[in-house]
Every structure is written in C-alpha cells, then in structure tokens.
Design an enzyme around this catalytic site. Structure first.
Site, PDB file in Angstrom:
ATOM      1  N   ASN A 294       0.834  -1.215   0.000  1.00 58.60           N
ATOM      2  CA  ASN A 294       0.000   0.000   0.000  1.00 58.60           C
ATOM      3  C   ASN A 294       0.863   1.258   0.000  1.00 58.60           C
ATOM      4  O   ASN A 294       0.353   2.370   0.072  1.00 58.60           O
ATOM      5  CB  ASN A 294      -0.974   0.010   1.191  1.00 58.60           C
ATOM      6  CG  ASN A 294      -0.256   0.137   2.520  1.00 58.60           C
ATOM      7  OD1 ASN A 294       0.974   0.082   2.580  1.00 58.60           O
ATOM      8  ND2 ASN A 294      -1.008   0.308   3.598  1.00 58.60           N
TER       9      ASN A 294
ATOM     10  N   ALA B 156       6.268 -13.142   8.208  1.00 57.17           N
ATOM     11  CA  ALA B 156       7.446 -12.489   8.781  1.00 57.17           C
ATOM     12  C   ALA B 156       7.147 -12.128  10.223  1.00 57.17           C
ATOM     13  O   ALA B 156       6.422 -11.184  10.510  1.00 57.17           O
ATOM     14  CB  ALA B 156       7.765 -11.235   7.971  1.00 57.17           C
TER      15      ALA B 156
ATOM     16  N   TYR C  15       3.289  -3.316  17.751  1.00 60.15           N
ATOM     17  CA  TYR C  15       4.035  -4.171  16.817  1.00 60.15           C
ATOM     18  C   TYR C  15       4.201  -5.570  17.416  1.00 60.15           C
ATOM     19  O   TYR C  15       3.877  -6.574  16.782  1.00 60.15           O
ATOM     20  CB  TYR C  15       5.399  -3.537  16.567  1.00 60.15           C
ATOM     21  CG  TYR C  15       6.247  -4.224  15.520  1.00 60.15           C
ATOM     22  CD1 TYR C  15       5.845  -4.281  14.191  1.00 60.15           C
ATOM     23  CD2 TYR C  15       7.481  -4.794  15.859  1.00 60.15           C
ATOM     24  CE1 TYR C  15       6.641  -4.883  13.225  1.00 60.15           C
ATOM     25  CE2 TYR C  15       8.283  -5.398  14.900  1.00 60.15           C
ATOM     26  CZ  TYR C  15       7.861  -5.435  13.587  1.00 60.15           C
ATOM     27  OH  TYR C  15       8.652  -6.033  12.635  1.00 60.15           O
TER      28      TYR C  15
ATOM     29  N   LYS D  45       2.466  -9.055  16.089  1.00 61.30           N
ATOM     30  CA  LYS D  45       3.295 -10.161  15.594  1.00 61.30           C
ATOM     31  C   LYS D  45       3.054 -11.436  16.407  1.00 61.30           C
ATOM     32  O   LYS D  45       3.118 -12.537  15.863  1.00 61.30           O
ATOM     33  CB  LYS D  45       4.771  -9.768  15.633  1.00 61.30           C
ATOM     34  CG  LYS D  45       5.143  -8.683  14.630  1.00 61.30           C
ATOM     35  CD  LYS D  45       5.014  -9.197  13.203  1.00 61.30           C
ATOM     36  CE  LYS D  45       5.524  -8.198  12.177  1.00 61.30           C
ATOM     37  NZ  LYS D  45       5.407  -8.705  10.803  1.00 61.30           N
TER      38      LYS D  45
END
Ligand code: UDP
Length: 321
Positions: free
Chosen positions: A34, A116, A147, A151
C-alpha cells in the site's frame, strides 16, 4: 510449471529483496504494497519484467488475487520503532487483519504461506541468546506493544490455521537486518548512524549505548527465508546474525569505518527498548543448513555505498532547486 508467489510488502526493504530473489529463481512474482512505508523506487527495475506484476493494495482489507498461487510471503508492516509509533493502528491491522486475510487466501488457493515474525516477540528478553522456545517478555500496552502483540497474534493465528485447517505454514523470526534499500530516515540505528556520518552530524546514541543488537546483512536473511519456505518445518525459526555488539561500539565502528570526525551524543533511551538481543540460530543451522556469511565490515561497505549514492543524489537535487 512456473511457480507463482505473492509477496506482500513488496516495495519495502525486505520485500523488494525477496521479489528479486524469487524472480532470479524463475518464479512469477506478484508484489503487493500500500506504499505506506514502502517505495516504488525499490522495485522499479522489476516493472519491465513479464514475470512481475504489482498490486497497490492494503492487505488489511480483503485480498483478491486472480489465478493460482503456490506461495505467499507476508512481509507487509511498518517495521521500525519510529514508524509504528507514528502508525500504531495500521501496524496492528496489518499484523492481525492482514495476516488473517492472507491465511484465508492461502487456504482458498491451497498455497503455502510464510509469515514475517520478529525478534520483538521476545520483547526485552530475560533469556540470552534467544531460542525459539523462549516465550518472551513483552509489555502489551507500551509503545512497542502495537508491533510486538500484532506479531504475536500473527504467530498464534498462523499456528491455528496450521493445526485447524492443515494449512502449510512457515514462521520466520527476523532479527535486526540491514542493507541497501533501507529507508534513510526510518529512525533505526544503522540508517541513522550512516546518514549522520555521511552528512556531517553527530551520531545519536540512545541511553548509554550499552544495549546490544546483532545485525544481519540482507542477502543472508533472504537466503534463510528462501530455505525455510522450501523446508518442511512449520514451527518458528530465528534468522539473524549472532554477531552481537553494543550500540555505542556500533556507533564507534561506523565513525571509524566512514572516517568521519563526528562525535557521539547521548539522547534519552526510548521506553521498553530491549537491553540485549542475539539470536540463537541452532535450529536454522540444523534444519536449514543455514548460517550468515556476510561480515559486518563487508555488509556495512555495501550499505554505505548505497546510502552515499542516495544522499549525493538528494543533495544534487536540492542544489538545483
Ligand atoms: N538507537 C540509537 N540511536 C538512534 C537510533 C536507535 O542509539 O539514532 C538505538 C535504539 O534505542 C536501540 C538500538 O539502537 O537500542 C537499535 O534500534 P533500532 O531502531 O535499529 O531497532 P530495534 O532493534 O530497537 O527495533
């Protein structure tokens, strides 16, 4: 038959290097981004290639890719502490909703998906070096929580799709990685120090600089990811370079490497900044036969050359305008 792979975050630092690698291996590559933190400059050279296509799309919303897919690599996310402080909601969404969408796509296409993850799942670790068995020490409501928890959720939902739907999944836990195409101003230590050294500014070390990191050169990381994707191992694997250094020593190394005569200035340590970080890569060695090959000296040289070129170009453009 030519294999088809979807790479999200394709215009980012790692995503663009992965696009290059899979193109070189003869895959048809569908890049998606994006462009929130990515840049088309990183993949401009791929646009003339027949085997490459690009979709400008935010994977936090429904992802549609026509045709078959063999593999999906999910690398879309803001990834520097400054970025996820500026974009906390997008960071959470791409790690959670984005991952959910890509797992759904993988299931629909019967594709293998590699996500990831990050050493940030270990938070400020109390186990050193970090093995994959360590559960981590994360502050969910701190500045890094958006974050780290996205994750961690990403790993959990990926495992759920594996166990519940039998989906073929791979999880890489990426430690600090550097190399050409890193953003000059993403606030990370390495781009900050190189940029400062090249433009004649003092190097900003946060805290007393005794915190450690272990820096992996991008080509080593890409090789590890490539091997993990093609392996039959579905549990998380650390990929990183165990060569650990304090941030102060790292700043000194960059000063001596670039031959600049700037000094180090000390600034406040950001909240929840991990005190130490070093990957235990026993699993990667044993399961993938992988270990890093590029020394920091060699990697820094290549990264410096890239930064110097980009900064010279910027300065030339400013001089004209
Ligand atoms: N850091 C620093 N000066 C800078 C930028 C970062 O001393 O200008 C420190 C940061 O506080 C951390 C380490 O360098 O301890 C690595 O930071 P980075 O942002 O590269 O990644 P992190 O490993 O923290 O995600």
């Amino acid at each position: 038959m030519q294999k088809r792979i979807l790479i999200t975050g394709a215009a980012g630092f790692l995503g663009s290097h992965l696009c290059d690698r899979f193109m070189a291996e003869g895959y048809e590559v569908i890049g998606m981004d994006n462009l929130l933190t990515g840049s088309l400059d990183n993949i401009q050279h791929l646009f003339p290639e027949k085997a490459f296509q690009f979709h400008h799309h935010d994977v936090s919303t429904f992802v549609h890719v026509p045709g078959e897919l063999d593999y999906i690599l999910h690398f879309a996310s803001p990834a520097s502490p400054i970025d996820y402080l500026k974009m906390p909601i997008q960071t959470m969404k791409v790690g959670s909703l984005g991952t959910h969408n890509l797992l759904g796509l993988a299931k629909a296409k019967n594709a293998r998906v590699l996500i990831a993850s990050t050493s940030e799942v270990y938070g400020d670790p109390t186990v050193h070096p970090q093995t994959e068995e360590y559960w981590g020490n994360v502050n969910p409501i701190g500045p890094r929580g958006v974050y780290d928890e996205a994750k961690r959720f990403q790993e959990a939902i990926t495992m759920a799709y594996h166990t519940f739907h039998g989906l073929e999944t791979r999880i890489v836990r990426i430690f600090n990685t550097y190399g050409p195409r890193m953003r000059l101003n993403d606030g990370r230590a390495l781009p900050a120090f190189l940029h400062q050294a090249i433009t004649g500014k003092d190097l900003t070390v946060f805290g007393d600089g005794s915190q450690t990191r272990s820096f992996c050169y991008v080509s080593d990381l890409v090789e590890g990811i490539y091997r993990l994707l093609l392996s039959d191992y579905h549990l998380p694997v650390n990929i990183g370079n165990p060569d650990e250094i304090t941030i102060k020593e790292f700043a000194e190394e960059i000063i001596s490497f670039t031959g600049c005569d700037q000094k180090i200035i000390y600034q406040d340590l950001p909240k929840d900044d991990p005190k130490q970080r070093q990957p235990d890569i026993t699993k990667a060695r044993e399961i993938l036969g992988w270990e890093p090959r590029v020394s920091r000296r060699e990697g820094l040289k290549k990264t410096y050359d890239y930064f110097k070129k980009v900064i010279d170009k910027q300065q030339a453009a400013e001089a004209v305008s």
